[in-house]
Design an enzyme around this catalytic site. Structure first.
Site, short mmCIF file in Angstrom:
data_model
loop_
_atom_site.label_atom_id
_atom_site.label_comp_id
_atom_site.label_asym_id
_atom_site.label_seq_id
_atom_site.Cartn_x
_atom_site.Cartn_y
_atom_site.Cartn_z
N ARG A 12 39.10 44.97 32.21
CA ARG A 12 40.36 44.71 31.49
C ARG A 12 41.49 44.45 32.47
O ARG A 12 41.33 44.60 33.68
CB ARG A 12 40.70 45.85 30.53
CG ARG A 12 40.96 47.19 31.22
CD ARG A 12 41.09 48.29 30.16
NE ARG A 12 41.16 49.61 30.76
CZ ARG A 12 42.31 50.28 30.99
NH1 ARG A 12 43.46 49.75 30.66
NH2 ARG A 12 42.27 51.47 31.55
N ARG A 34 33.79 51.79 33.04
CA ARG A 34 33.44 53.20 32.88
C ARG A 34 33.00 53.47 31.45
O ARG A 34 33.47 54.40 30.82
CB ARG A 34 34.62 54.08 33.26
CG ARG A 34 34.92 54.01 34.75
CD ARG A 34 36.01 54.98 35.13
NE ARG A 34 37.29 54.61 34.52
CZ ARG A 34 38.40 55.32 34.65
NH1 ARG A 34 38.39 56.42 35.36
NH2 ARG A 34 39.52 54.92 34.07
N ASP A 48 32.18 54.73 38.30
CA ASP A 48 33.46 55.37 38.57
C ASP A 48 33.66 55.26 40.09
O ASP A 48 32.84 55.79 40.85
CB ASP A 48 33.41 56.83 38.11
CG ASP A 48 34.76 57.51 38.27
OD1 ASP A 48 35.46 57.22 39.26
OD2 ASP A 48 35.10 58.35 37.42
N GLY A 77 42.48 50.84 39.65
CA GLY A 77 43.56 51.71 40.09
C GLY A 77 44.18 52.46 38.93
O GLY A 77 44.03 52.08 37.77
N TYR A 140 51.18 57.01 44.13
CA TYR A 140 50.77 55.62 43.94
C TYR A 140 51.22 54.75 45.13
O TYR A 140 50.44 53.96 45.67
CB TYR A 140 51.39 55.11 42.64
CG TYR A 140 51.01 53.72 42.22
CD1 TYR A 140 49.76 53.47 41.66
CD2 TYR A 140 51.90 52.66 42.34
CE1 TYR A 140 49.41 52.19 41.25
CE2 TYR A 140 51.56 51.38 41.94
CZ TYR A 140 50.31 51.15 41.39
OH TYR A 140 49.97 49.89 40.98
P1 NDP Z 1 44.91 48.73 33.85
O1 NDP Z 1 45.40 50.13 33.66
O2 NDP Z 1 45.14 47.72 32.79
O3 NDP Z 1 43.35 48.74 34.26
C1 NDP Z 1 42.91 49.57 35.29
C2 NDP Z 1 41.49 49.24 35.61
O4 NDP Z 1 41.03 50.10 36.66
C3 NDP Z 1 40.57 49.44 34.42
O5 NDP Z 1 39.54 48.49 34.47
C4 NDP Z 1 40.03 50.83 34.70
O6 NDP Z 1 38.77 51.08 34.10
C5 NDP Z 1 39.87 50.77 36.20
N1 NDP Z 1 39.75 52.09 36.78
C6 NDP Z 1 40.70 53.05 36.89
N2 NDP Z 1 40.19 54.14 37.49
C7 NDP Z 1 38.89 53.87 37.75
C8 NDP Z 1 37.83 54.60 38.34
N3 NDP Z 1 37.99 55.85 38.79
N4 NDP Z 1 36.62 54.01 38.44
C9 NDP Z 1 36.44 52.76 37.99
N5 NDP Z 1 37.39 52.01 37.41
C10 NDP Z 1 38.60 52.56 37.30
O7 NDP Z 1 45.58 48.28 35.21
P2 NDP Z 1 46.04 46.84 35.72
O8 NDP Z 1 45.10 45.80 35.32
O9 NDP Z 1 47.47 46.72 35.41
O10 NDP Z 1 45.95 47.11 37.30
C11 NDP Z 1 44.88 46.64 38.10
C12 NDP Z 1 45.27 46.88 39.55
O11 NDP Z 1 46.49 46.20 39.83
C13 NDP Z 1 45.50 48.35 39.87
O12 NDP Z 1 45.03 48.65 41.16
C14 NDP Z 1 47.02 48.47 39.83
O13 NDP Z 1 47.48 49.52 40.63
C15 NDP Z 1 47.42 47.10 40.37
N6 NDP Z 1 48.77 46.69 40.03
C16 NDP Z 1 49.16 46.58 38.72
C17 NDP Z 1 50.45 46.17 38.43
C18 NDP Z 1 50.95 46.02 37.03
O14 NDP Z 1 52.14 45.75 36.86
N7 NDP Z 1 50.13 46.13 36.01
C19 NDP Z 1 51.41 45.87 39.49
C20 NDP Z 1 50.89 46.01 40.82
C21 NDP Z 1 49.60 46.41 41.06
P3 NDP Z 1 38.67 51.71 32.61
O15 NDP Z 1 38.80 50.57 31.63
O16 NDP Z 1 37.32 52.32 32.60
O17 NDP Z 1 39.78 52.71 32.48
#
Ligand code: NDP
Length: 234
Positions: A12, A34, A48, A77, A140
């Site tokens: 996602r 996950r 994970d 993240g 973060y």
């Molecule tokens: P979302 O919260 O929409 O999605 C986070 C994703 O990371 C999900 O697929 C989630 O999986 C996965 N995830 C989190 N923890 C784990 C774990 N322990 N193991 C496996 N998968 C994990 O975040 P975004 O799409 O917004 O962000 C993606 C990246 O971009 C991140 O690193 C974020 O820090 C970075 N970012 C985002 C910004 C923003 O404005 N949105 C700005 C700058 C950077 P699951 O579906 O299983 O929860």
């Protein structure tokens, strides 16, 4: 291009947009999830990223399905915001584990096969916050700036083997992560962005695909902002 690509957190948000960008250009794309399963057209592996054994199993599954990972995108993240004096130590260490140590885990697992192939691309999804800092996000921001040191060290260690390691630093992107911010905070942020809007996930994905593509063969150790100008000069 037909390469084997793995995107962590590609089920996602930004990760999904990245996975789709690679799939559209003809690559074989695996995403970690996950338990949600993988969206259509993508190969899903349960993982994970805070669990080293789960990372190892996921890579093995991907290798069996589409061959050794040639393009690794470390995108998964989390945030767990709070002011320093109220932040629990677990909120710090959990965020660093999911955002930074996980990047180390996947890079370490991907590297030997890339070294053997004398080719490979690694892209780490950081954040403008890692460069600017952000009140309420010491965990973060530390994890995201840590990715810069990690990628630049990998660029030096692995450059001689034809492997590049780069960082993408998005500003604010329309995803679940930013949708959870209060409306007032969202408007404040947009007011500070020269382009006056959030990025779409696709705008981040395009830059990741570029860094993994043939036109970026001489780019390594770079931190590429995709932030509408928010972090200019950093
Ligand atoms: P979302 O919260 O929409 O999605 C986070 C994703 O990371 C999900 O697929 C989630 O999986 C996965 N995830 C989190 N923890 C784990 C774990 N322990 N193991 C496996 N998968 C994990 O975040 P975004 O799409 O917004 O962000 C993606 C990246 O971009 C991140 O690193 C974020 O820090 C970075 N970012 C985002 C910004 C923003 O404005 N949105 C700005 C700058 C950077 P699951 O579906 O299983 O929860």
């Amino acid at each position: 291009m037909g390469r084997s690509v793995l995107v962590t957190g590609g089920n996602r948000g930004i990760g999904l947009a990245i996975a789709r960008a690679f799939a559209e250009q003809g690559d074989s794309v695996a995403v970690t999830h996950r338990g949600s399963g993988a969206p259509d057209g993508l190969f899903g592996v349960t993982c994970d990223v805070t669990d080293t054994e789960a990372v190892d199993r996921a890579f093995t599954e991907v290798e069996e399905h589409q061959g050794p990972v040639e393009v690794l995108v470390s995108n998964a993240g989390i945030t767990r915001d709070g002011l320093l004096m109220r932040m629990k130590e677990a909120d710090f260490t959990d965020v660093v584990d999911a955002n930074l140590t996980a990047a180390f885990r996947v890079a370490k697992r991907a590297a030997p096969k890339m070294v053997r192939a004398r080719a490979g691309r690694m892209v780490f999804v950081s954040s403008v916050v890692g460069l600017l800092g952000s009140a309420g996000q010491v965990n973060y921001a530390a994890s995201k700036s840590g990715l810069v040191g990690l990628a630049r060290s990998l660029a030096r260690e692995l450059g001689g083997r034809g492997i590049t390691a780069n960082v993408v630093a998005p500003g604010f992107v329309e995803t679940d992560m930013t949708a959870s911010l209060p409306e007032k905070r969202q408007q404040e942020i947009i007011g500070q962005v020269p382009l006056g809007r959030y990025a779409s996930a696709e705008e981040v994905a395009g830059v990741v695909a570029f860094l993994a593509g043939e036109h970026a063969g001489y780019i390594t150790g770079a931190v590429v902002p995709v932030d509408g100008g928010l972090g200019m000069g950093h």
